[in-house]
Design a protein around this motif. Structure first.
Motif, mmCIF file in Angstrom:
data_model
loop_
_atom_site.group_PDB
_atom_site.id
_atom_site.type_symbol
_atom_site.label_atom_id
_atom_site.label_comp_id
_atom_site.label_asym_id
_atom_site.label_seq_id
_atom_site.Cartn_x
_atom_site.Cartn_y
_atom_site.Cartn_z
ATOM 1 N N ALA A 128 0.861 -1.181 0.000
ATOM 2 C CA ALA A 128 0.000 0.000 0.000
ATOM 3 C C ALA A 128 0.897 1.230 0.000
ATOM 4 O O ALA A 128 1.857 1.306 0.773
ATOM 5 C CB ALA A 128 -0.899 0.002 1.225
ATOM 6 N N VAL A 129 0.606 2.175 -0.861
ATOM 7 C CA VAL A 129 1.414 3.378 -0.982
ATOM 8 C C VAL A 129 0.906 4.409 0.016
ATOM 9 O O VAL A 129 -0.255 4.818 -0.032
ATOM 10 C CB VAL A 129 1.345 3.942 -2.419
ATOM 11 C CG1 VAL A 129 2.164 5.212 -2.533
ATOM 12 C CG2 VAL A 129 1.811 2.895 -3.427
ATOM 13 N N GLY A 130 1.760 4.806 0.931
ATOM 14 C CA GLY A 130 1.383 5.822 1.905
ATOM 15 C C GLY A 130 2.001 5.543 3.256
ATOM 16 O O GLY A 130 2.427 4.424 3.541
ATOM 17 N N SER A 131 2.019 6.559 4.108
ATOM 18 C CA SER A 131 2.609 6.420 5.438
ATOM 19 C C SER A 131 1.591 6.662 6.546
ATOM 20 O O SER A 131 1.956 6.828 7.707
ATOM 21 C CB SER A 131 3.778 7.392 5.591
ATOM 22 O OG SER A 131 3.326 8.722 5.466
ATOM 23 N N THR A 132 0.299 6.660 6.191
ATOM 24 C CA THR A 132 -0.756 6.811 7.196
ATOM 25 C C THR A 132 -1.815 5.723 7.049
ATOM 26 O O THR A 132 -2.947 5.872 7.482
ATOM 27 C CB THR A 132 -1.429 8.204 7.096
ATOM 28 O OG1 THR A 132 -1.941 8.377 5.774
ATOM 29 C CG2 THR A 132 -0.452 9.314 7.440
ATOM 30 N N ILE A 133 -1.422 4.614 6.416
ATOM 31 C CA ILE A 133 -2.311 3.473 6.224
ATOM 32 C C ILE A 133 -1.600 2.222 6.707
ATOM 33 O O ILE A 133 -0.388 2.230 6.913
ATOM 34 C CB ILE A 133 -2.733 3.323 4.745
ATOM 35 C CG1 ILE A 133 -1.505 3.288 3.831
ATOM 36 C CG2 ILE A 133 -3.681 4.425 4.345
ATOM 37 C CD1 ILE A 133 -1.829 3.176 2.369
ATOM 38 N N GLY A 134 -2.345 1.145 6.899
ATOM 39 C CA GLY A 134 -1.753 -0.100 7.336
ATOM 40 C C GLY A 134 -2.463 -1.290 6.738
ATOM 41 O O GLY A 134 -3.648 -1.211 6.413
ATOM 42 N N LEU A 135 -1.738 -2.386 6.589
ATOM 43 C CA LEU A 135 -2.301 -3.637 6.083
ATOM 44 C C LEU A 135 -2.118 -4.727 7.125
ATOM 45 O O LEU A 135 -1.089 -4.805 7.792
ATOM 46 C CB LEU A 135 -1.577 -4.078 4.804
ATOM 47 C CG LEU A 135 -1.798 -3.250 3.557
ATOM 48 C CD1 LEU A 135 -0.872 -3.730 2.440
ATOM 49 C CD2 LEU A 135 -3.245 -3.329 3.109
ATOM 50 N N THR A 136 -3.129 -5.595 7.218
ATOM 51 C CA THR A 136 -3.033 -6.744 8.107
ATOM 52 C C THR A 136 -3.954 -7.849 7.603
ATOM 53 O O THR A 136 -4.820 -7.620 6.757
ATOM 54 C CB THR A 136 -3.376 -6.362 9.561
ATOM 55 O OG1 THR A 136 -2.999 -7.437 10.432
ATOM 56 C CG2 THR A 136 -4.847 -6.048 9.742
ATOM 57 N N VAL A 137 -3.754 -9.049 8.139
ATOM 58 C CA VAL A 137 -4.667 -10.169 7.924
ATOM 59 C C VAL A 137 -5.356 -10.414 9.254
ATOM 60 O O VAL A 137 -4.698 -10.538 10.292
ATOM 61 C CB VAL A 137 -3.913 -11.433 7.465
ATOM 62 C CG1 VAL A 137 -4.862 -12.623 7.386
ATOM 63 C CG2 VAL A 137 -3.232 -11.197 6.127
ATOM 64 N N MET A 138 -6.687 -10.467 9.224
ATOM 65 C CA MET A 138 -7.441 -10.625 10.471
ATOM 66 C C MET A 138 -8.845 -11.120 10.177
ATOM 67 O O MET A 138 -9.266 -11.175 9.020
ATOM 68 C CB MET A 138 -7.515 -9.282 11.221
ATOM 69 C CG MET A 138 -8.299 -8.210 10.485
ATOM 70 S SD MET A 138 -8.323 -6.596 11.316
ATOM 71 C CE MET A 138 -9.196 -6.979 12.806
ATOM 72 N N ARG A 139 -9.552 -11.468 11.228
ATOM 73 C CA ARG A 139 -10.997 -11.706 11.103
ATOM 74 C C ARG A 139 -11.631 -10.339 10.926
ATOM 75 O O ARG A 139 -11.497 -9.485 11.782
ATOM 76 C CB ARG A 139 -11.552 -12.377 12.348
ATOM 77 C CG ARG A 139 -10.967 -13.719 12.610
ATOM 78 C CD ARG A 139 -11.820 -14.923 12.538
ATOM 79 N NE ARG A 139 -13.222 -14.804 12.518
ATOM 80 C CZ ARG A 139 -14.045 -15.614 13.163
ATOM 81 N NH1 ARG A 139 -13.556 -16.524 13.953
ATOM 82 N NH2 ARG A 139 -15.339 -15.501 13.029
ATOM 83 N N TYR A 140 -12.272 -10.139 9.812
ATOM 84 C CA TYR A 140 -12.872 -8.834 9.518
ATOM 85 C C TYR A 140 -14.308 -8.850 10.021
ATOM 86 O O TYR A 140 -15.243 -9.168 9.312
ATOM 87 C CB TYR A 140 -12.806 -8.538 8.019
ATOM 88 C CG TYR A 140 -13.307 -7.168 7.653
ATOM 89 C CD1 TYR A 140 -12.583 -6.039 7.991
ATOM 90 C CD2 TYR A 140 -14.489 -7.001 6.970
ATOM 91 C CE1 TYR A 140 -13.024 -4.775 7.662
ATOM 92 C CE2 TYR A 140 -14.946 -5.735 6.630
ATOM 93 C CZ TYR A 140 -14.202 -4.637 6.974
ATOM 94 O OH TYR A 140 -14.653 -3.374 6.642
ATOM 95 N N GLU A 141 -14.446 -8.543 11.290
ATOM 96 C CA GLU A 141 -15.768 -8.424 11.910
ATOM 97 C C GLU A 141 -15.694 -7.234 12.856
ATOM 98 O O GLU A 141 -14.609 -6.869 13.310
ATOM 99 C CB GLU A 141 -16.190 -9.732 12.595
ATOM 100 C CG GLU A 141 -15.221 -10.300 13.593
ATOM 101 C CD GLU A 141 -15.417 -9.747 15.002
ATOM 102 O OE1 GLU A 141 -16.430 -9.081 15.288
ATOM 103 O OE2 GLU A 141 -14.528 -9.981 15.826
ATOM 104 N N PRO A 142 -16.820 -6.584 13.138
ATOM 105 C CA PRO A 142 -16.793 -5.320 13.889
ATOM 106 C C PRO A 142 -16.039 -5.383 15.208
ATOM 107 O O PRO A 142 -15.314 -4.440 15.552
ATOM 108 C CB PRO A 142 -18.273 -4.999 14.109
ATOM 109 C CG PRO A 142 -18.981 -5.693 12.988
ATOM 110 C CD PRO A 142 -18.181 -6.943 12.717
ATOM 111 N N GLY A 143 -16.168 -6.452 15.958
ATOM 112 C CA GLY A 143 -15.489 -6.543 17.247
ATOM 113 C C GLY A 143 -13.979 -6.564 17.112
ATOM 114 O O GLY A 143 -13.268 -5.854 17.820
ATOM 115 N N ALA A 144 -13.468 -7.367 16.189
ATOM 116 C CA ALA A 144 -12.016 -7.452 16.001
ATOM 117 C C ALA A 144 -11.456 -6.134 15.470
ATOM 118 O O ALA A 144 -10.389 -5.692 15.901
ATOM 119 C CB ALA A 144 -11.670 -8.598 15.056
ATOM 120 N N VAL A 145 -12.177 -5.496 14.557
ATOM 121 C CA VAL A 145 -11.741 -4.202 14.027
ATOM 122 C C VAL A 145 -11.685 -3.171 15.151
ATOM 123 O O VAL A 145 -10.690 -2.456 15.302
ATOM 124 C CB VAL A 145 -12.670 -3.734 12.882
ATOM 125 C CG1 VAL A 145 -12.393 -2.277 12.518
ATOM 126 C CG2 VAL A 145 -12.511 -4.639 11.664
#
Length: 135
Positions: free
Chosen positions: A40-57
């Motif tokens: 991802a291009v930028g210094s104010t963003i992030g990438l991860t692998v996770m369970r994408y559900e509201p609680g985990a986010v």
């Protein structure tokens, strides 16, 4: 073969599941297996692998905000040197990182169906985000 994804982001700690966009790019690659590199291009963003559900986010955002809060009472040196109020955004991005290496088999991500590739945008404004995928 390098592929590109553009994403309109709202910033302000928004999270986006980009798994399907990545797999769409993988389907266009010459090779169907290997390690996909997502940047991802930028210094104010992030990438991860996770369970994408509201609680985990919310849990992840809560922990990152405890480490690097965006509050007026916290003055980051970044503001002193640039006049930009997004010092916390840069810290959160540095913690998560802006790239991932992901296993690919038969043009699909080789990971659990409950796990998703998620882009977080910590910046204080909307922006079009760019990601590059290579296999």
């Amino acid at each position: 073969m390098l592929k590109e994804i553009k994403l309109a982001s709202k910033g302000f700690d928004h999270a986006y599941d980009i798994t399907e966009q990545i797999e769409g790019c993988l389907g266009e690659m010459e090779r169907g297996s290997g390690i996909a590199h997502v940047c991802a291009v930028g210094s104010t963003i992030g990438l991860t692998v996770m369970r994408y559900e509201p609680g985990a986010v919310q849990d992840l955002l809560q922990m990152l905000n405890e480490i690097a809060p965006h509050e007026k009472k916290v003055e980051y040196h970044h503001f002193r040197t640039t006049g930009d109020m997004n010092g916390s955004s840069h810290i959160k991005s540095s913690i998560l990182g802006t790239s991932l290496s992901l296993p690919v088999s038969n043009y699909k991500l080789a990971m659990s169906t409950t796990h998703r590739v998620v882009l977080f945008d910590f910046d204080l404004q909307e922006a079009t985000r760019t990601l590059f995928i290579d296999l």
